[in-house]
Design an enzyme around this catalytic site. Structure first.
Site, PDB file in Angstrom:
ATOM      1  N   GLU A  68       0.804  -1.216   0.000  1.00  0.00           N
ATOM      2  CA  GLU A  68       0.000   0.000   0.000  1.00  0.00           C
ATOM      3  C   GLU A  68       0.843   1.275   0.000  1.00  0.00           C
ATOM      4  O   GLU A  68       0.426   2.305  -0.543  1.00  0.00           O
ATOM      5  CB  GLU A  68      -0.958   0.001   1.198  1.00  0.00           C
ATOM      6  CG  GLU A  68      -2.053  -1.045   1.117  1.00  0.00           C
ATOM      7  CD  GLU A  68      -1.668  -2.397   1.720  1.00  0.00           C
ATOM      8  OE1 GLU A  68      -2.558  -3.280   1.828  1.00  0.00           O
ATOM      9  OE2 GLU A  68      -0.482  -2.563   2.088  1.00  0.00           O
ATOM     10  N   PHE A 130     -11.963  -6.881  13.841  1.00  0.00           N
ATOM     11  CA  PHE A 130     -10.852  -7.348  13.020  1.00  0.00           C
ATOM     12  C   PHE A 130     -10.507  -6.311  11.949  1.00  0.00           C
ATOM     13  O   PHE A 130     -11.360  -5.856  11.200  1.00  0.00           O
ATOM     14  CB  PHE A 130     -11.213  -8.678  12.360  1.00  0.00           C
ATOM     15  CG  PHE A 130     -10.169  -9.217  11.434  1.00  0.00           C
ATOM     16  CD1 PHE A 130      -8.936  -9.652  11.925  1.00  0.00           C
ATOM     17  CD2 PHE A 130     -10.392  -9.273  10.067  1.00  0.00           C
ATOM     18  CE1 PHE A 130      -7.960 -10.143  11.064  1.00  0.00           C
ATOM     19  CE2 PHE A 130      -9.431  -9.767   9.201  1.00  0.00           C
ATOM     20  CZ  PHE A 130      -8.209 -10.200   9.699  1.00  0.00           C
ATOM     21  N   GLN A 131      -9.264  -5.916  11.905  1.00  0.00           N
ATOM     22  CA  GLN A 131      -8.712  -4.939  10.965  1.00  0.00           C
ATOM     23  C   GLN A 131      -9.379  -3.575  11.073  1.00  0.00           C
ATOM     24  O   GLN A 131      -9.378  -2.798  10.104  1.00  0.00           O
ATOM     25  CB  GLN A 131      -8.763  -5.463   9.527  1.00  0.00           C
ATOM     26  CG  GLN A 131      -7.789  -6.616   9.290  1.00  0.00           C
ATOM     27  CD  GLN A 131      -7.572  -6.953   7.835  1.00  0.00           C
ATOM     28  OE1 GLN A 131      -8.419  -6.685   6.992  1.00  0.00           O
ATOM     29  NE2 GLN A 131      -6.431  -7.559   7.540  1.00  0.00           N
ATOM     30  N   LYS A 180     -17.700  -0.452   5.378  1.00  0.00           N
ATOM     31  CA  LYS A 180     -18.158  -1.437   4.415  1.00  0.00           C
ATOM     32  C   LYS A 180     -19.665  -1.356   4.183  1.00  0.00           C
ATOM     33  O   LYS A 180     -20.139  -1.503   3.049  1.00  0.00           O
ATOM     34  CB  LYS A 180     -17.779  -2.835   4.911  1.00  0.00           C
ATOM     35  CG  LYS A 180     -17.892  -3.930   3.870  1.00  0.00           C
ATOM     36  CD  LYS A 180     -17.288  -5.222   4.375  1.00  0.00           C
ATOM     37  CE  LYS A 180     -17.305  -6.313   3.302  1.00  0.00           C
ATOM     38  NZ  LYS A 180     -16.699  -7.574   3.798  1.00  0.00           N
ATOM     39  N   MET A 497      24.619   8.053   1.818  1.00  0.00           N
ATOM     40  CA  MET A 497      24.547   9.334   2.502  1.00  0.00           C
ATOM     41  C   MET A 497      24.753   9.175   3.996  1.00  0.00           C
ATOM     42  O   MET A 497      25.378  10.027   4.651  1.00  0.00           O
ATOM     43  CB  MET A 497      23.209  10.017   2.205  1.00  0.00           C
ATOM     44  CG  MET A 497      23.179  11.480   2.610  1.00  0.00           C
ATOM     45  SD  MET A 497      24.401  12.493   1.727  1.00  0.00           S
ATOM     46  CE  MET A 497      23.538  12.774   0.190  1.00  0.00           C
TER      47      MET A 497
END
Length: 587
Positions: A68, A130-131, A180, A497
Site C-alpha cells: 500500500e 478485526f482490521q 463497508k 549518505m
C-alpha cells in the site's frame, strides 16, 4: 455480520433499491465524473464492495501494486508527471496504516492524492473489530483533509469535496474512510454533516496591483538579484513555469532552483546556476549568500536550502510568491509578500517588468563575480578507467537522455543528489523525487505511476542499492501492467549518505551503514521477468546504458560504482552558504 447474512442484507437492499446505485458504485461514478481514469490499490476485506464495483468497470484502470505504501508513491508519480489527481484504494487496518509514509511524502511535497480506505461496518467501529483502525486519527497529521463517510451521508458530495480539497490551493493528500456497510447501502443524496469534517485551508486571495508594481520596482533596481524557484512552480503548471522563465530572461538575473523545482527553468538557460542548497553548486549558494534581492517563487526556505538560517542571505531583501499564506514568514521574513497562485501572479509581474527599463549593464559586475565562482567547476570529478565514478554514471545518463524528453524518478540518498546535480531538465514534470520527507523506496513505484500515465515515454528510475530494496516487490507491478520502466542502480554497497555523514560528522564511526548481504540484483530482476545486466567496468558503461534505455520492456541495470565516494559540494550541518565544501576543503 458474517458473509451469508451480509450477502442476504445486500440482496434485500438491492431488491428495495431497484435501480439505485450503492455507495461503492456511486463513489466510482463520482471519481469518473471528476476526471479520474486510473486508480492504484490493493484489495482487502473492508474494501471488497469497492473492488466488486470495479469488476468489469470499463471507465477506470486499476493498477494492482504489491504494497500500500507503493500505491501512494505510484499515485504521486502519476500526479506529478501529469498535474492530475492520483487516486489510491486500500482496505482497513494494516492496509490504511501502510499508506502513511506515502501520505507523509505527498504532504511534504504538496502532491494531490486521494486515498480511499475501507473501514469495518459502522456498527463495529470502536469495538476493536478485526482490521479496524482509527483511520482519521492515524492520517490526520499526514493529510491536508480527511473524513469518514457514515450511514446516510451523501457519498457523491463527499467524494467531490475530497477531490476539491486535494487539488485546491496548495495541493496535498486527503483521505476518505468508507465503512463497508456504506459501500453496500443504496447511496442517498443528502447534505454533508460538517461536524465530522476537517476543512481544508483557505485559498490565497488576489494580490493587489500595488504589490506587483513594488516587486517590479525592486527587481529593476537590484544590482545583485537572484531568482529562486521551487516545487510550487511545478504544481502551478506549465503557464507558471513559462512566466517564471520569461521574468528571469527579461531581468537578466541569475536563477537557481530547489531539488523539487528542477525543470521549472530550462537547464540550457545561460542564467541557470544549478540547484542550490546542501548539495547545490558553488555558484548558486554563493550567489544567494551575496544577493541584495531574492525573488522566491513556490519555495519555502527549507532548511536544506538555507543552511544556518541566521547567516542565510544576510544582505538581501526577499520577495516571496506563494499560494500558501502559512509558508510566508514561516522561516525567512518576506519584505514583500505576494500571496497567490503563481499561475496568475507571475504573468502580472512579467507585464509590470515589461514597462520598466532594465539595461543588461546594470548586472555586469554581478555576473562577473558569478562567472568567477562558476570557473571553479564545483561539480567536476575525476573520471578514471579503473572505477566507475557515480558522477560519471550520471553524466553518461545525461548524455543518453539528451533530446528524449524522458521522465526521471529517484530514490533518496547520494544517488539522488548526484542525479540532481548532473542531469538536465528542460521542462517541468520530468523530475520526480522525494524532497520534504526523504523517502527511500519512492523511486520505483513513482516511476511505475509515471509510466502508466505516459505509456509511450521513456521513464527512468535512478536508485541506490539500499533504497531499491525498500519497494523491490513493485517489479512485479511493472511486469504485470507492462510498465517498461528502466532502473539504473547506483550500487556502492552502502547506505551512501548515511556513511558520508558518519565520515564527516561522526568521527568515521560507520555504524550499520554497510550492506553486508546484498542480493544478486540481476538474478532477482530476471526472476520478476525483467531484462537485466550488471556493469563493473568504466569502458562498458556507455554501451550498458544504451542497451538499458533501448529495451522495450522493464530493464534493471546494476552499476557497480566507487564504494566510498562522497557527494560534493556540501554545506555541512549548521553552516552557512559561504562555508560550502568542495571535496574536503571549504570555499
Amino acid at each position: 455480520m458474517n458473509a451469508l447474512t451480509e450477502g442476504a442484507a445486500l440482496g434485500a437492499m438491492n431488491a428495495v433499491a431497484g435501480e439505485l446505485r450503492n455507495g461503492a458504485q456511486t463513489l466510482l461514478d463520482t471519481l469518473v465524473a471528476c476526471g479520474v481514469d486510473t486508480v492504484f490499490g490493493y484489495p482487502g476485506g473492508a474494501v471488497l464492495p469497492l473492488y466488486d464495483a470495479l469488476h468489469g468497470e470499463p471507465r477506470l484502470r486499476h493498477i494492482l501494486v504489491r504494497h500500500e505504501q507503493a500505491a501512494v508513491h505510484a499515485a504521486e508519480g502519476y500526479a506529478r508527471s501529469t498535474g492530475r489527481l492520483g487516486v489510491v484504494l486500500v482496505t482497513s487496518g494494516p492496509g490504511m496504516s501502510n499508506t502513511t509514509t506515502g501520505l507523509l511524502d505527498a504532504m511534504c511535497d504538496s502532491v494531490p492524492v486521494l486515498c480511499i480506505s475501507g473501514q469495518v461496518n459502522s456498527a463495529s467501529i470502536g469495538t476493536d473489530a478485526f482490521q479496524e483502525c482509527d483511520a482519521l486519527g492515524i492520517s490526520r497529521p499526514v493529510t491536508k483533509w480527511n473524513a469518514q463517510l457514515r450511514p446516510g451521508r451523501d457519498v457523491a458530495a463527499m467524494v467531490r469535496k475530497a477531490v476539491e480539497a486535494a487539488r485546491g490551493g496548495r495541493p496535498g493528500p486527503v483521505l476518505l474512510d468508507v465503512p463497508k456497510d456504506v459501500q453496500l447501502a443504496p447511496a442517498p443524496r443528502r447534505r454533508p454533516d460538517p461536524r465530522r469534517e476537517r476543512v481544508a485551508a483557505p485559498v490565497a486571495g488576489v494580490v493587489d496591483a500595488g504589490s506587483i508594481e513594488q516587486a517590479a520596482d525592486w527587481i529593476a533596481a537590484a544590482r545583485r538579484p537572484v531568482f529562486y524557484g521551487g516545487g510550487g512552480l511545478i504544481n502551478a503548471g506549465d503557464e507558471a513555469c513559462t512566466a517564471f522563465s520569461a521574468i528571469v530572461a527579461a531581468s537578466g538575473a541569475p536563477c537557481t532552483l530547489t531539488l523539487m523545482g528542477l525543470g521549472a527553468l530550462p537547464a540550457s538557460s545561460p542564467q541557470w546556476l544549478g540547484m542550490l542548497g546542501m548539495h547545490g553548486t558553488l555558484e548558486a549558494n554563493l550567489a544567494m549568500h551575496h544577493a541584495d534581492l531574492i525573488v522566491c517563487a513556490g519555495a519555502r526556505f527549507d532548511d536544506r536550502v538555507t543552511g544556518r538560517l541566521d547567516s542565510f542571505a544576510p544582505g538581501a531583501r526577499v520577495i516571496h510568491v506563494d499560494i500558501d499564506a502559512a509558508s510566508i514568514d514561516k522561516v525567512r521574513r518576506a519584505d514583500l509578500a505576494l500571496c497567490g497562485d503563481a499561475r496568475t501572479v507571475l504573468p502580472r509581474l512579467r507585464r509590470a517588468l515589461e514597462r520598466r527599463a532594465m539595461a543588461a549593464e546594470r548586472l555586469a559586475e554581478w555576473w562577473e563575480r558569478i562567472e568567477g565562482w562558476r570557473a571553479q567547476r564545483s561539480l567536476a570529478f575525476e573520471d578514471t578507467p579503473e572505477v566507475i565514478a557515480p558522477q560519471a554514471l550520471m553524466a553518461g545518463l545525461r548524455e543518453q537522455l539528451a533530446g528524449r524528453d524522458a521522465i526521471v524518478s529517484t530514490d533518496v540518498g547520494q544517488h539522488q543528489m548526484w542525479a540532481a546535480q548532473h542531469l538536465a531538465f528542460e521542462r517541468p514534470r520530468r523530475w520526480l523525487t522525494s524532497g520534504g520527507a526523504g523517502t527511500m523506496g519512492y523511486g520505483l513505484p513513482a516511476a511505475i505511476g509515471a509510466q502508466v500515465a505516459h505509456p509511450g515515454r521513456l521513464v527512468v528510475c535512478v536508485s541506490g542499492d539500499a533504497s531499491i530494496l525498500m519497494n523491490l516487490q513493485e517489479m512485479a507491478t511493472a511486469r504485470q501492467h507492462r510498465a517498461g520502466v528502466k532502473v539504473v542502480l547506483c550500487n556502492n554497497g552502502h547506505m551512501g549518505m548515511v556513511r558520508q555523514w558518519q565520515e564527516l560528522h561522526h568521527g568515521e564511526r560507520y555504524s550499520h551503514s554497510y550492506n553486508a548481504c546484498m542480493p544478486d540484483f540481476v538474478a532477482v530482476a530476471k526472476g520478476f521477468g525483467w531484462e537485466a545486466a550488471r556493469v563493473t567496468r568504466r569502458e562498458e558503461l556507455d554501451a550498458a546504458l544504451a542497451a538499458c534505455l533501448a529495451s522495450e520492456g522493464p530493464y534493471f541495470l546494476d552499476v557497480a560504482v566507487a564504494p566510498v565516494e562522497n557527494c560534493f559540494p556540501m554545506i555541512p550541518a549548521g553552516r552557512g552558504h559561504q562555508e560550502v565544501m568542495l571535496a574536503a576543503r571549504t570555499a
